[in-house]
Enzyme design. Structure first.
Site, PDB file in Angstrom:
ATOM      1  N   THR A 116       0.812  -1.212   0.022  1.00 39.50           N
ATOM      2  CA  THR A 116      -0.009   0.034   0.008  1.00 39.50           C
ATOM      3  C   THR A 116       0.782   1.374   0.081  1.00 39.50           C
ATOM      4  O   THR A 116       0.282   2.346  -0.022  1.00 39.50           O
ATOM      5  CB  THR A 116      -0.941   0.080   1.330  1.00 39.50           C
ATOM      6  OG1 THR A 116      -0.199  -0.263   2.342  1.00 39.50           O
ATOM      7  CG2 THR A 116      -1.885  -1.145   1.216  1.00 39.50           C
TER       8      THR A 116
ATOM      9  N   VAL B 248       5.922   2.915  -3.335  1.00 43.24           N
ATOM     10  CA  VAL B 248       6.434   2.340  -4.286  1.00 43.24           C
ATOM     11  C   VAL B 248       5.727   0.788  -4.461  1.00 43.24           C
ATOM     12  O   VAL B 248       5.564   0.355  -5.777  1.00 43.24           O
ATOM     13  CB  VAL B 248       8.054   1.817  -3.634  1.00 43.24           C
ATOM     14  CG1 VAL B 248       8.787   0.951  -4.575  1.00 43.24           C
ATOM     15  CG2 VAL B 248       8.779   3.204  -3.499  1.00 43.24           C
TER      16      VAL B 248
ATOM     17  N   SER C 165      -2.931  -1.651   7.341  1.00 42.10           N
ATOM     18  CA  SER C 165      -3.543  -1.668   6.010  1.00 42.10           C
ATOM     19  C   SER C 165      -4.073  -2.854   5.582  1.00 42.10           C
ATOM     20  O   SER C 165      -4.555  -2.949   4.428  1.00 42.10           O
ATOM     21  CB  SER C 165      -2.182  -1.405   5.156  1.00 42.10           C
ATOM     22  OG  SER C 165      -1.747  -0.263   5.521  1.00 42.10           O
TER      23      SER C 165
ATOM     24  N   ARG D  50      21.969  -3.918   1.622  1.00 40.24           N
ATOM     25  CA  ARG D  50      22.450  -3.614   0.144  1.00 40.24           C
ATOM     26  C   ARG D  50      23.946  -3.812   0.246  1.00 40.24           C
ATOM     27  O   ARG D  50      24.712  -4.086  -0.745  1.00 40.24           O
ATOM     28  CB  ARG D  50      22.217  -2.066   0.160  1.00 40.24           C
ATOM     29  CG  ARG D  50      20.771  -1.576  -0.677  1.00 40.24           C
ATOM     30  CD  ARG D  50      20.744  -0.151  -0.673  1.00 40.24           C
ATOM     31  NE  ARG D  50      19.029  -0.130  -1.008  1.00 40.24           N
ATOM     32  CZ  ARG D  50      18.583   1.170  -0.620  1.00 40.24           C
ATOM     33  NH1 ARG D  50      19.232   2.133   0.107  1.00 40.24           N
ATOM     34  NH2 ARG D  50      17.299   1.146  -0.902  1.00 40.24           N
TER      35      ARG D  50
ATOM     36  N   CYS E 208      17.459   5.063  -4.525  1.00 38.69           N
ATOM     37  CA  CYS E 208      17.030   5.814  -5.572  1.00 38.69           C
ATOM     38  C   CYS E 208      17.863   6.855  -5.997  1.00 38.69           C
ATOM     39  O   CYS E 208      18.297   6.853  -7.310  1.00 38.69           O
ATOM     40  CB  CYS E 208      15.678   6.550  -5.251  1.00 38.69           C
ATOM     41  SG  CYS E 208      15.434   7.481  -3.750  1.00 38.69           S
TER      42      CYS E 208
ATOM     43  N   GLN F 180      16.265  16.306  -3.860  1.00 40.21           N
ATOM     44  CA  GLN F 180      15.405  15.170  -3.694  1.00 40.21           C
ATOM     45  C   GLN F 180      13.707  15.566  -3.489  1.00 40.21           C
ATOM     46  O   GLN F 180      13.698  16.129  -2.441  1.00 40.21           O
ATOM     47  CB  GLN F 180      16.046  14.046  -2.760  1.00 40.21           C
ATOM     48  CG  GLN F 180      17.512  13.638  -3.057  1.00 40.21           C
ATOM     49  CD  GLN F 180      18.109  12.601  -2.375  1.00 40.21           C
ATOM     50  OE1 GLN F 180      18.987  12.901  -2.006  1.00 40.21           O
ATOM     51  NE2 GLN F 180      17.322  11.565  -1.822  1.00 40.21           N
TER      52      GLN F 180
ATOM     53  N   SER G 177       8.645  12.559  -2.442  1.00 40.49           N
ATOM     54  CA  SER G 177       8.411  10.885  -2.597  1.00 40.49           C
ATOM     55  C   SER G 177       9.364  10.129  -1.823  1.00 40.49           C
ATOM     56  O   SER G 177       8.853   9.050  -1.638  1.00 40.49           O
ATOM     57  CB  SER G 177       7.821  10.571  -4.019  1.00 40.49           C
ATOM     58  OG  SER G 177       9.238  10.870  -4.838  1.00 40.49           O
TER      59      SER G 177
ATOM     60  N   ARG H 136      16.641  17.750   0.427  1.00 39.09           N
ATOM     61  CA  ARG H 136      15.268  17.746   0.243  1.00 39.09           C
ATOM     62  C   ARG H 136      14.750  18.956  -0.273  1.00 39.09           C
ATOM     63  O   ARG H 136      14.805  19.975   0.076  1.00 39.09           O
ATOM     64  CB  ARG H 136      14.618  17.332   1.455  1.00 39.09           C
ATOM     65  CG  ARG H 136      13.037  16.618   1.249  1.00 39.09           C
ATOM     66  CD  ARG H 136      12.885  15.376   0.636  1.00 39.09           C
ATOM     67  NE  ARG H 136      13.299  14.447   1.400  1.00 39.09           N
ATOM     68  CZ  ARG H 136      13.473  13.155   0.993  1.00 39.09           C
ATOM     69  NH1 ARG H 136      13.384  12.854  -0.159  1.00 39.09           N
ATOM     70  NH2 ARG H 136      13.813  12.121   1.916  1.00 39.09           N
TER      71      ARG H 136
ATOM     72  N   HIS I  76      13.614  12.841  -8.403  1.00 41.64           N
ATOM     73  CA  HIS I  76      14.678  13.410  -7.915  1.00 41.64           C
ATOM     74  C   HIS I  76      15.635  14.187  -9.064  1.00 41.64           C
ATOM     75  O   HIS I  76      15.795  13.600 -10.149  1.00 41.64           O
ATOM     76  CB  HIS I  76      15.920  12.229  -7.292  1.00 41.64           C
ATOM     77  CG  HIS I  76      15.174  11.805  -5.991  1.00 41.64           C
ATOM     78  ND1 HIS I  76      14.208  12.604  -5.424  1.00 41.64           N
ATOM     79  CD2 HIS I  76      15.650  10.711  -5.334  1.00 41.64           C
ATOM     80  CE1 HIS I  76      14.063  11.682  -4.291  1.00 41.64           C
ATOM     81  NE2 HIS I  76      14.844  10.673  -4.158  1.00 41.64           N
TER      82      HIS I  76
HETATM   83  C1  2RA Z   1      14.819   9.543  -0.131  1.00 46.86           C
HETATM   84  N1  2RA Z   1      16.423   7.765  -1.231  1.00 46.86           N
HETATM   85  O1  2RA Z   1      14.696  10.017  -1.013  1.00 46.86           O
HETATM   86  C2  2RA Z   1      15.556   8.274  -0.100  1.00 46.86           C
HETATM   87  C3  2RA Z   1      14.823   7.075   0.408  1.00 46.86           C
HETATM   88  N2  2RA Z   1      13.677   6.918  -0.709  1.00 46.86           N
HETATM   89  O2  2RA Z   1      14.294  10.013   0.931  1.00 46.86           O
END
Ligand code: 2RA
Length: 340
Positions: free
Chosen positions: A11, A14, A40, A99, A128, A155, A158, A234, A241
């Site tokens: 939900t 992604v 959910s 990772r 991402c 960024q 999302s 951000r 992004h």
């Molecule tokens: C972000 N890459 O953009 C990180 C997690 N998706 O906050």
């Protein structure tokens, strides 16, 4: 052959994109199980004209599952991915949990697909901002050895999830209506503002997002000596992004801009947007909803004869997460499973 598929975190932003892509890209699904938290469970999501009920994630959820996509955070992946593997599933994990585990391939299918066959049950989807950076670097490193990368990111909301996207939109309206802003998902106001990526800052002064870009890039490119420095920010953009990138090649090997443009145009998953006359370059609003990562603004770095500057925009939910994860699965069923 068809496959029994599960999505953990179905939900989320992604997870729902993965569900859409499974349908749109006609992935050979025999059955689909949607798994999420207690909160959910019971919701329904559309798939191939049906309404699938979201089930609560638990230890027995992976019986007969062939491929399990995880996108529900690192702790859920740590707790449940090994159980899914034990049930016989291939896990494609979008979280950061595995990772950097040497036993877990970290894959961008256009760049290091051969690593997929090395999996021992889990394949990790990169962060991402790393995927979007490397989609620009990979074509260029075919032309000449890359020594150092300096990247600044812009960024989208999302990356912090569906609620963060909603917060950006809600706060923007609040500002326009001259209502007070109350940050909930983000630590600071995101409307008409930007701030250092809100992940933990370590003793070096780098935050987690920046460290991911450094170490994940080296692992995917199999280049432990690649020098990377990153500043992750951000910004008030919904779902794509962008990144400003300075690429330094080995002394005397810098490719020409023409060679760079040709290599980018030829690379699957990249779209060149590099029109100086029209001042038209990669923008998040044009990257949003597209599979391709947009690359442009190529120019020689006037301060460094071995470097090229460029700008990248990529949909964070698509190529930054759900599409890359599904492409790993597509590669595995086409090429990899024969090696099993
Ligand atoms: C972000 N890459 O953009 C990180 C997690 N998706 O906050």
């Amino acid at each position: 052959k068809t496959y029994h598929v599960a999505i953990v975190g179905a939900t989320g932003a992604v997870g729902t994109e993965l569900l859409r892509l499974l349908e749109v890209r006609e992935f050979p699904v025999a059955s689909l199980r949607l798994l999420a938290s207690e909160r959910s469970a019971g919701r329904t999501l559309p798939f191939r004209g049906q309404s699938l009920v979201v089930e609560r994630l638990d230890a027995n959820a992976f019986e007969n599952v062939d491929i399990a996509f995880f996108s529900a955070g690192a702790s859920r992946s740590r707790d449940f991915a090994p159980l899914a593997v034990r049930s016989g599933a291939l896990v494609i994990d979008n979280s950061s949990a595995f990772r950097m585990d040497p036993a877990v391939p970290l894959v961008v299918p256009e760049i290091n697909p051969e690593d997929i066959c090395l999996h021992k049950g889990i394949i990790a989807n990169p962060n991402c901002s790393t995927i979007i950076l490397l989609m620009a670097l990979a074509p260029l490193r075919k032309l000449a050895p890359i020594r150092r990368v300096v990247v600044s990111t812009y960024q989208a909301a999302s990356g912090a999830g569906a609620q963060a996207m909603a917060e950006l939109i809600e706060q923007t309206g609040d500002v326009l209506r001259e209502k007070p802003i109350v940050p909930r998902v983000f630590p600071y106001p995101i409307a008409f503002n930007l701030f250092c990526h809100n992940t933990k800052i370590d003793e070096t002064g780098y935050n987690e997002e920046e460290r991911k870009m450094i170490f994940e890039s080296r692992k995917i490119l199999h280049d432990p000596h690649l020098k990377v420095t990153a500043t992750c920010v951000r910004v008030p953009v919904v779902r794509a992004h962008s990144e400003s990138v300075n690429v330094e090649f080995a002394p005397g090997t810098r490719p020409s801009l023409e060679e760079a443009r040709k290599a980018l145009e030829a690379f699957p998953g990249v779209a060149l947007v590099d029109n100086r006359e029209a001042n038209h370059f990669p923008m998040p609003i044009e990257a949003s909803g597209r599979d391709e990562v947009l690359v442009g603004r190529l120019r020689y770095d006037l301060s460094n004869e071995n470097a090229i500057d460029l700008f990248v925009s990529g949909d964070q939910i698509l190529k930054g997460a759900a599409l890359n994860a599904l492409q790993i699965a597509e590669w595995w069923i086409k090429e990899g499973s024969q090696h099993a």
